[in-house]
Design a protein around this motif. Structure first.
Motif, PDB file in Angstrom:
ATOM      1  N   ASP A  33     -13.408  19.649 -24.995  1.00  0.00           N
ATOM      2  CA  ASP A  33     -12.303  18.893 -25.595  1.00  0.00           C
ATOM      3  C   ASP A  33     -11.061  18.936 -24.709  1.00  0.00           C
ATOM      4  O   ASP A  33     -10.251  18.030 -24.738  1.00  0.00           O
ATOM      5  CB  ASP A  33     -12.002  19.458 -26.993  1.00  0.00           C
ATOM      6  N   GLU A  34     -10.891  20.038 -23.953  1.00  0.00           N
ATOM      7  CA  GLU A  34      -9.751  20.090 -23.036  1.00  0.00           C
ATOM      8  C   GLU A  34     -10.040  21.103 -21.922  1.00  0.00           C
ATOM      9  O   GLU A  34     -10.735  22.089 -22.138  1.00  0.00           O
ATOM     10  CB  GLU A  34      -8.467  20.487 -23.789  1.00  0.00           C
ATOM     11  N   CYS A  35      -9.487  20.828 -20.748  1.00  0.00           N
ATOM     12  CA  CYS A  35      -9.557  21.787 -19.643  1.00  0.00           C
ATOM     13  C   CYS A  35      -8.139  22.265 -19.374  1.00  0.00           C
ATOM     14  O   CYS A  35      -7.254  21.470 -19.050  1.00  0.00           O
ATOM     15  CB  CYS A  35     -10.142  21.099 -18.403  1.00  0.00           C
ATOM     16  N   GLN A  36      -7.912  23.560 -19.563  1.00  0.00           N
ATOM     17  CA  GLN A  36      -6.564  24.115 -19.429  1.00  0.00           C
ATOM     18  C   GLN A  36      -6.484  24.961 -18.162  1.00  0.00           C
ATOM     19  O   GLN A  36      -7.220  25.927 -18.008  1.00  0.00           O
ATOM     20  CB  GLN A  36      -6.243  24.978 -20.656  1.00  0.00           C
ATOM     21  N   ILE A  37      -5.599  24.573 -17.247  1.00  0.00           N
ATOM     22  CA  ILE A  37      -5.448  25.311 -15.991  1.00  0.00           C
ATOM     23  C   ILE A  37      -4.235  26.237 -16.145  1.00  0.00           C
ATOM     24  O   ILE A  37      -3.086  25.776 -16.127  1.00  0.00           O
ATOM     25  CB  ILE A  37      -5.218  24.346 -14.805  1.00  0.00           C
ATOM     26  N   TYR A  38      -4.494  27.524 -16.317  1.00  0.00           N
ATOM     27  CA  TYR A  38      -3.400  28.492 -16.441  1.00  0.00           C
ATOM     28  C   TYR A  38      -3.006  29.021 -15.070  1.00  0.00           C
ATOM     29  O   TYR A  38      -3.847  29.447 -14.292  1.00  0.00           O
ATOM     30  CB  TYR A  38      -3.820  29.662 -17.343  1.00  0.00           C
ATOM     31  N   THR A  39      -1.682  28.974 -14.785  1.00  0.00           N
ATOM     32  CA  THR A  39      -1.223  29.417 -13.482  1.00  0.00           C
ATOM     33  C   THR A  39       0.113  30.140 -13.611  1.00  0.00           C
ATOM     34  O   THR A  39       0.440  30.625 -14.695  1.00  0.00           O
ATOM     35  CB  THR A  39      -1.184  28.190 -12.510  1.00  0.00           C
TER      36      THR A  39
END
Ligand code: ADP
Ligand code: ASP
Ligand code: MG
Length: 409
Positions: free
Chosen positions: A167-173
């Motif tokens: 449902d979503e791709c979350q790129i944590y940085t």
């Protein structure tokens, strides 16, 4: 129940303390009723450390072994994060690229993903496990370990999200979203709530390393909802959503400024001008697998031509040696190079319908006495090459010229 792919970059998993913080965030997402696949990078500095170890030996004949080496960074992190999740009572299982399996071509150090087999993973997810995947690595048809190029864990995450129809791709940085330019260079940079795939792709390919180019290509192609967020903020931020162009989006003429410190410039001058001269000059360079970026050719009144182009700084010495050889063959007056240059680019889909952006850009740089060495344009970007000492000044000047500065608070 939603399926979320989260990716945590090097600084987000840089210490055991940070790995615990990531584990907490992952569990909080799961506790909201989501299924989770977590992609991680090597701990910050680890990939560089491994490369510098190898560079103490001669690596030219060992491309395959280089991938065996650098992929170990991510393998360490998947094990540590899974252990941290277990210690907090969560069921988690780690996977290397080969175990998934993340099938790629055989181009070591810049392999492309061909297929992902999600069979085992889906069963593990259904059984309530959090899946922890090593970013950046894959395996070719023959079972050799491959890697996807620097920053490649972003691409692993988006590819997993596409394959699993997440449902979503979350790129944590380590920044809380995509900014109008790198906030480390311009503290007045403004966070964008949304940016189009097209603009993000242009920003990434012009040097904004917040997302690897291929991850944006993949997300655009497979329509993966992609968000960039901070792993250092408490609670849930909204970050920046990378999305298709929609009517409601407020359309700034310029959405951002990208820059690239990795280029070098080469010039061959006084070459007798005749058909085929461009291919005589560039042929040997491309045959040596060196990518050429910008090209400028001028023809003088004396019937000779001057030719300037840029390559990646890592290829500078090799390209200069080839050009010197070509220069002798073609009877050129001079061959010279400069690896102390940078490329600064304005990006914006709104540029299509606005004339005069280029002249405002050149005038603003001129006011600061910044000399432009090369120019290249496309429908949605204008790039200039300048001396590297003008990087910060150039970026800040353009940021303010095009009204991108954050309002003072
Ligand atoms: P990670 O290790 O999480 O993959 P990266 O270092 O690859 O993180 O990417 C995040 C960095 O990208 C930020 O720290 C920031 O300095 C840089 N960056 C460059 N351009 C931008 C931009 N336009 N917006 C946000 N960050 C940017
Ligand atoms: N660890 C790899 C790198 O440093 C991949 C990544 O971090 O995305 O490039
Ligand atoms: Mg990165």
């Amino acid at each position: 129940m939603a399926l979320i792919v989260q990716k945590y970059g090097g600084t987000s998993v840089g210490t055991i303390e940070r790995i615990h913080a990531v584990a907490e965030r992952v569990i909080a997402t799961r506790d909201k009723g989501n299924q989770l696949v977590v992609v991680v990078s090597a701990m910050s500095g680890e990939t560089n450390r491994l490369i510098s170890l190898a560079n103490q030996i001669d690596t030219r004949l060992s491309l395959r072994e280089m991938d065996v080496l650098v992929s170990t960074g991510e393998q360490t992190t998947i094990a540590l994060l899974s252990m941290a999740l277990h210690a907090k009572g969560a069921d988690a299982k780690s996977y290397t690229g080969a175990q998934i399996k993340m099938l790629t071509d055989s181009v070591h150090s810049k392999a492309r993903i061909k297929d992902i087999q999600c069979g085992n993973m889906q069963a593990d997810l259904a059984a309530g496990n959090i899946i922890v995947v090593a970013g950046f690595q894959g395996v070719d048809e023959q079972g050799n370990i491959t890697t996807l190029g620097r920053g490649g864990s972003d691409t692993t995450a988006v590819a997993m999200a596409a394959a699993l129809k997440a449902d979503e791709c979350q790129i944590y940085t380590d920044v809380d979203g995509v900014y109008t330019t790198d906030p480390r260079v311009e503290p007045k940079a403004r966070k964008l709530d949304r940016i189009t795939f097209e603009e993000m792709l242009e920003m990434a390919s012009l040097g904004s390393k917040v997302l690897q180019i291929r991850s944006v290509e993949f997300a655009g192609k497979y329509n993966v909802p992609l968000r960039v967020l901070s792993s250092f903020e408490d609670g849930e931020g909204v970050g920046t959503l990378i999305t298709t162009e929609d009517e409601e989006m407020e359309q700034a003429v310029i959405s951002g400024i990208a820059f690239n410190r990795d280029e070098a410039q080469l010039t061959i001058s006084g070459v007798p001008d005749k058909p085929g001269v461009a291919s005589d000059i560039l042929g040997p360079v491309t045959e040596a697998n060196i990518e050429i970026d910008m090209i400028v050719q001028n023809v003088g009144e004396d019937g000779t031509t001057d030719f300037t182009f840029t390559v990646h700084r890592n290829d500078y010495d090799k390209a200069l040696a080839l050009l010197e050889k070509t220069g002798k063959k073609l009877g050129a007056k001079k061959v010279k190079g400069n690896d102390a240059i940078v490329k600064i680019s304005l990006v914006g889909v709104g540029m299509r319908s606005h004339a005069g952006i280029a002249s405002s850009m050149f005038a603003a740089l001129a006011r600061e006495a910044i000399n432009i060495l090369m120019i290249s344009t496309s429908e949605i970007k204008i790039s200039v090459v300048v001396d590297e000492k003008y990087l910060e000044l150039g970026v800040r000047t353009l940021h303010s010229e095009f009204d991108l500065d954050q309002e003072a608070v």
